[in-house]
Scaffold this motif. Structure first.
Motif, PDB file in Angstrom:
ATOM      1  N   GLY A  54      15.031  -4.021  14.202  1.00  0.00           N
ATOM      2  CA  GLY A  54      14.507  -3.047  13.700  1.00  0.00           C
ATOM      3  C   GLY A  54      13.037  -3.253  13.167  1.00  0.00           C
ATOM      4  O   GLY A  54      12.880  -4.201  12.384  1.00  0.00           O
ATOM      5  N   THR A  55      12.117  -2.437  13.630  1.00  0.00           N
ATOM      6  CA  THR A  55      10.444  -2.707  13.127  1.00  0.00           C
ATOM      7  C   THR A  55      10.247  -1.157  12.692  1.00  0.00           C
ATOM      8  O   THR A  55      10.297  -0.122  13.023  1.00  0.00           O
ATOM      9  N   VAL A  56       9.237  -1.357  11.515  1.00  0.00           N
ATOM     10  CA  VAL A  56       8.583  -0.163  10.908  1.00  0.00           C
ATOM     11  C   VAL A  56       7.429   0.218  11.746  1.00  0.00           C
ATOM     12  O   VAL A  56       6.740  -0.905  12.312  1.00  0.00           O
ATOM     13  N   VAL A  57       7.287   1.532  12.211  1.00  0.00           N
ATOM     14  CA  VAL A  57       6.446   1.951  13.218  1.00  0.00           C
ATOM     15  C   VAL A  57       5.291   3.012  12.837  1.00  0.00           C
ATOM     16  O   VAL A  57       4.629   3.232  13.153  1.00  0.00           O
ATOM     17  N   TRP A  58       5.996   3.520  11.517  1.00  0.00           N
ATOM     18  CA  TRP A  58       5.106   4.497  10.804  1.00  0.00           C
ATOM     19  C   TRP A  58       5.286   4.537   9.459  1.00  0.00           C
ATOM     20  O   TRP A  58       6.518   4.295   9.005  1.00  0.00           O
ATOM     21  N   LEU A  59       4.356   4.790   8.517  1.00  0.00           N
ATOM     22  CA  LEU A  59       4.494   5.174   7.176  1.00  0.00           C
ATOM     23  C   LEU A  59       3.685   6.571   6.707  1.00  0.00           C
ATOM     24  O   LEU A  59       2.773   6.842   7.262  1.00  0.00           O
ATOM     25  N   LYS A  60       4.401   7.085   5.970  1.00  0.00           N
ATOM     26  CA  LYS A  60       3.939   8.381   5.496  1.00  0.00           C
ATOM     27  C   LYS A  60       2.569   8.119   4.663  1.00  0.00           C
ATOM     28  O   LYS A  60       1.457   8.778   4.850  1.00  0.00           O
ATOM     29  N   THR A  61       2.474   6.994   3.995  1.00  0.00           N
ATOM     30  CA  THR A  61       1.245   6.509   3.311  1.00  0.00           C
ATOM     31  C   THR A  61       1.051   5.176   3.707  1.00  0.00           C
ATOM     32  O   THR A  61       1.436   4.094   3.087  1.00  0.00           O
ATOM     33  N   PRO A  62       0.006   5.176   4.811  1.00  0.00           N
ATOM     34  CA  PRO A  62      -0.034   3.743   5.417  1.00  0.00           C
ATOM     35  C   PRO A  62      -0.980   2.940   4.678  1.00  0.00           C
ATOM     36  O   PRO A  62      -1.047   1.646   4.853  1.00  0.00           O
ATOM     37  N   LEU A  63      -1.771   3.559   3.959  1.00  0.00           N
ATOM     38  CA  LEU A  63      -2.848   2.822   3.043  1.00  0.00           C
ATOM     39  C   LEU A  63      -2.435   2.597   1.573  1.00  0.00           C
ATOM     40  O   LEU A  63      -1.827   3.646   0.858  1.00  0.00           O
ATOM     41  N   ASN A  64      -3.078   1.811   0.827  1.00  0.00           N
ATOM     42  CA  ASN A  64      -2.638   1.256  -0.481  1.00  0.00           C
ATOM     43  C   ASN A  64      -3.612   2.043  -1.245  1.00  0.00           C
ATOM     44  O   ASN A  64      -4.773   2.968  -0.807  1.00  0.00           O
ATOM     45  N   ASP A  65      -3.741   1.839  -2.633  1.00  0.00           N
ATOM     46  CA  ASP A  65      -4.800   2.647  -3.271  1.00  0.00           C
ATOM     47  C   ASP A  65      -6.201   1.995  -3.093  1.00  0.00           C
ATOM     48  O   ASP A  65      -7.060   2.943  -3.557  1.00  0.00           O
ATOM     49  N   GLN A  66      -6.487   0.975  -2.558  1.00  0.00           N
ATOM     50  CA  GLN A  66      -7.788   0.652  -2.150  1.00  0.00           C
ATOM     51  C   GLN A  66      -8.114   0.965  -0.695  1.00  0.00           C
ATOM     52  O   GLN A  66      -9.342   0.487  -0.352  1.00  0.00           O
ATOM     53  N   GLY A  67      -7.321   1.749  -0.110  1.00  0.00           N
ATOM     54  CA  GLY A  67      -7.508   2.193   1.165  1.00  0.00           C
ATOM     55  C   GLY A  67      -7.538   1.051   2.276  1.00  0.00           C
ATOM     56  O   GLY A  67      -7.993   1.440   3.361  1.00  0.00           O
ATOM     57  N   GLN A  68      -6.844   0.223   1.863  1.00  0.00           N
ATOM     58  CA  GLN A  68      -6.472  -0.944   2.966  1.00  0.00           C
ATOM     59  C   GLN A  68      -5.038  -0.535   3.379  1.00  0.00           C
ATOM     60  O   GLN A  68      -4.201  -0.051   2.755  1.00  0.00           O
ATOM     61  N   PRO A  69      -4.549  -1.070   4.626  1.00  0.00           N
ATOM     62  CA  PRO A  69      -3.285  -1.095   5.102  1.00  0.00           C
ATOM     63  C   PRO A  69      -2.282  -1.605   4.348  1.00  0.00           C
ATOM     64  O   PRO A  69      -2.568  -2.844   3.837  1.00  0.00           O
ATOM     65  N   ARG A  70      -1.273  -1.084   4.139  1.00  0.00           N
ATOM     66  CA  ARG A  70      -0.155  -1.672   3.324  1.00  0.00           C
ATOM     67  C   ARG A  70       0.416  -2.927   3.701  1.00  0.00           C
ATOM     68  O   ARG A  70       0.469  -3.263   5.074  1.00  0.00           O
ATOM     69  N   THR A  71       0.653  -3.703   2.768  1.00  0.00           N
ATOM     70  CA  THR A  71       1.044  -5.089   3.352  1.00  0.00           C
ATOM     71  C   THR A  71       2.525  -5.590   2.619  1.00  0.00           C
ATOM     72  O   THR A  71       2.707  -4.753   1.480  1.00  0.00           O
ATOM     73  N   ASP A  72       2.833  -6.545   2.996  1.00  0.00           N
ATOM     74  CA  ASP A  72       4.268  -7.037   2.533  1.00  0.00           C
ATOM     75  C   ASP A  72       3.960  -8.001   1.129  1.00  0.00           C
ATOM     76  O   ASP A  72       4.645  -8.956   1.142  1.00  0.00           O
ATOM     77  N   ILE A  73       3.319  -7.264   0.113  1.00  0.00           N
ATOM     78  CA  ILE A  73       2.931  -7.890  -1.072  1.00  0.00           C
ATOM     79  C   ILE A  73       4.029  -8.457  -1.930  1.00  0.00           C
ATOM     80  O   ILE A  73       3.950  -9.296  -2.539  1.00  0.00           O
ATOM     81  N   LYS A  74       5.423  -7.872  -1.812  1.00  0.00           N
ATOM     82  CA  LYS A  74       6.441  -8.330  -2.738  1.00  0.00           C
ATOM     83  C   LYS A  74       7.170  -9.358  -2.071  1.00  0.00           C
ATOM     84  O   LYS A  74       8.297  -9.945  -2.553  1.00  0.00           O
ATOM     85  N   ASN A  75       6.787 -10.074  -0.824  1.00  0.00           N
ATOM     86  CA  ASN A  75       7.532 -10.855  -0.037  1.00  0.00           C
ATOM     87  C   ASN A  75       7.517 -12.267  -0.976  1.00  0.00           C
ATOM     88  O   ASN A  75       6.530 -12.717  -1.566  1.00  0.00           O
ATOM     89  N   PRO A  76       8.706 -12.789  -1.128  1.00  0.00           N
ATOM     90  CA  PRO A  76       8.797 -14.031  -1.752  1.00  0.00           C
ATOM     91  C   PRO A  76       8.119 -15.209  -1.198  1.00  0.00           C
ATOM     92  O   PRO A  76       7.787 -16.071  -2.050  1.00  0.00           O
TER      93      PRO A  76
END
Length: 168
Positions: A54-76
């Protein structure tokens, strides 16, 4: 001749029944998460297409607060934190077992991996059950979403040419 025909018919009916049972449990498709914040595309993968990924293909909010695409920022793994969430593999190599597909699912919001079991409840519902350390467990029901990718790949229907005015 009759004794040969009956076993052949029985084998063919049995294999047809097995194929239908397998398709009823097939989790492939595009699914909207219970909270409506993401769509996950589940496809067959692995040896002979017997597993599910399974792969993420859509996000309701695709951009973060800085207007950039959301990234996997919590990845260990710090090297993976810049990966875009859209396109992120959440499930890889889930194997069929006891009427479900089982394996692990990655939760990008927490950067954690959970044991997961996914099973088709109906044509429009997929049950997701996950646990961490077999203690912290939860479940969701995902609903079937339109598969934009399949729709986009289909050629558009041709419109008839407008009628030309009759010559006088």
């Amino acid at each position: 001749m009759r004794s040969i025909l009956i076993p052949a018919l029985a084998v063919s009916l049995l294999s047809a029944g097995t194929a239908m049972a397998a398709s009823a449990k097939d989790p492939t498709g595009t699914w909207l998460t219970e909270d409506g914040r993401a769509k996950i595309r589940i496809e067959k993968c692995g040896p002979g297409g017997t597993q599910a990924c399974g792969t993420v293909v859509w996000l309701k909010t695709p951009l973060n607060d800085q207007g950039q695409p959301r990234t996997d920022i919590k990845n260990p793994d710090p090297k993976k934190r810049s990966r875009p969430v859209i396109g992120l593999p959440l499930m890889e190599g889930l194997k069929p077992e006891d009427g479900a597909f089982k394996g692990q699912i990655y939760n990008a919001e927490e950067g954690k991996v959970y044991d997961v079991s996914i099973s088709r409840e109906s044509a429009s519902e997929l049950a997701i059950s996950g646990c961490m350390l077999k203690v912290l467990c939860g479940s969701q029901t995902w609903t079937k979403a339109p598969d934009e990718f399949a729709q986009a790949a289909q050629p558009a229907a041709k419109k008839p040419a407008p009628a030309k005015p009759a010559a006088n």
